[in-house]
Write a protein that holds these residues in place. Structure first.
Motif, PDB file in Angstrom:
ATOM      1  N   ASN A  17      52.628  80.618  59.819  1.00 52.33           N
ATOM      2  CA  ASN A  17      52.984  80.690  61.232  1.00 52.33           C
ATOM      3  C   ASN A  17      52.749  82.094  61.753  1.00 52.33           C
ATOM      4  OD1 ASN A  17      54.013  77.999  61.507  1.00 52.33           O
ATOM      5  ND2 ASN A  17      55.801  78.662  60.354  1.00 52.33           N
ATOM      6  N   ILE A  18      52.352  82.178  63.001  1.00 51.54           N
ATOM      7  CA  ILE A  18      52.268  83.460  63.699  1.00 51.54           C
ATOM      8  C   ILE A  18      53.359  83.440  64.750  1.00 51.54           C
ATOM      9  CG2 ILE A  18      50.942  84.814  65.362  1.00 51.54           C
ATOM     10  CD1 ILE A  18      48.469  84.180  63.881  1.00 51.54           C
ATOM     11  N   THR A  19      54.121  84.497  64.823  1.00 46.18           N
ATOM     12  CA  THR A  19      55.163  84.577  65.833  1.00 46.18           C
ATOM     13  C   THR A  19      54.990  85.855  66.640  1.00 46.18           C
ATOM     14  OG1 THR A  19      56.681  85.668  64.298  1.00 46.18           O
ATOM     15  CG2 THR A  19      56.828  83.283  64.456  1.00 46.18           C
ATOM     16  N   ALA A  20      55.389  85.789  67.876  1.00 47.74           N
ATOM     17  CA  ALA A  20      55.387  86.950  68.760  1.00 47.74           C
ATOM     18  C   ALA A  20      56.731  86.943  69.473  1.00 47.74           C
ATOM     19  CB  ALA A  20      54.244  86.875  69.750  1.00 47.74           C
ATOM     20  N   GLU A  21      57.374  88.083  69.501  1.00 49.11           N
ATOM     21  CA  GLU A  21      58.696  88.159  70.098  1.00 49.11           C
ATOM     22  C   GLU A  21      58.669  87.703  71.550  1.00 49.11           C
ATOM     23  OE1 GLU A  21      61.994  91.571  70.911  1.00 49.11           O
ATOM     24  OE2 GLU A  21      60.843  91.684  69.069  1.00 49.11           O
ATOM     25  N   GLY A  24      56.935  81.404  72.824  1.00 51.92           N
ATOM     26  CA  GLY A  24      57.183  80.112  72.183  1.00 51.92           C
ATOM     27  C   GLY A  24      56.003  79.715  71.311  1.00 51.92           C
ATOM     28  N   ASP A  25      55.713  78.438  71.273  1.00 54.60           N
ATOM     29  CA  ASP A  25      54.593  77.938  70.485  1.00 54.60           C
ATOM     30  C   ASP A  25      53.274  78.474  71.007  1.00 54.60           C
ATOM     31  OD1 ASP A  25      56.316  76.409  68.936  1.00 54.60           O
ATOM     32  OD2 ASP A  25      56.122  74.662  70.241  1.00 54.60           O
ATOM     33  N   SER A  47      47.726  72.458  70.667  1.00 54.03           N
ATOM     34  CA  SER A  47      48.403  73.316  69.694  1.00 54.03           C
ATOM     35  C   SER A  47      47.411  73.872  68.675  1.00 54.03           C
ATOM     36  CB  SER A  47      49.526  72.553  68.998  1.00 54.03           C
ATOM     37  OG  SER A  47      48.994  71.444  68.304  1.00 54.03           O
ATOM     38  N   THR A  50      47.747  77.994  62.017  1.00 56.90           N
ATOM     39  CA  THR A  50      47.330  79.276  61.465  1.00 56.90           C
ATOM     40  C   THR A  50      47.146  79.174  59.962  1.00 56.90           C
ATOM     41  OG1 THR A  50      48.732  80.318  63.135  1.00 56.90           O
ATOM     42  CG2 THR A  50      47.926  81.718  61.362  1.00 56.90           C
TER      43      THR A  50
END
Length: 67
Positions: A17-21, A24-25, A47, A50
């Motif tokens: 998964n890639i997350t950014a503060e 959301g998705d 969608s 990753t």
């Protein structure tokens, strides 16, 4: 989503998964104007998944065209 091979190392990539503060998705935003994505049946928001190569660190995003 099917298995992915690293094009540089030729090893199986791990799905991650890639997350950014504050975000959301992740998704690909497309326009439906009769072009190739419209003919493939891709909606306006598709969608993404990753994959990470544990050998070299290459990270790739793939649009989920099966939706």
């Amino acid at each position: 989503m099917s298995d992915r091979q690293c094009p540089d190392c030729d090893v199986q990539m791990e799905q991650t998964n890639i997350t950014a503060e504050g975000v959301g998705d992740l998704y690909v935003e497309t326009e439906r104007d009769g072009e190739i994505l419209d003919r493939l049946g891709v909606g306006q928001q598709t969608s993404v998944h990753t994959f990470l190569c544990l050998e070299c660190g290459l990270t790739r995003l793939y649009a989920d065209l099966s939706e």
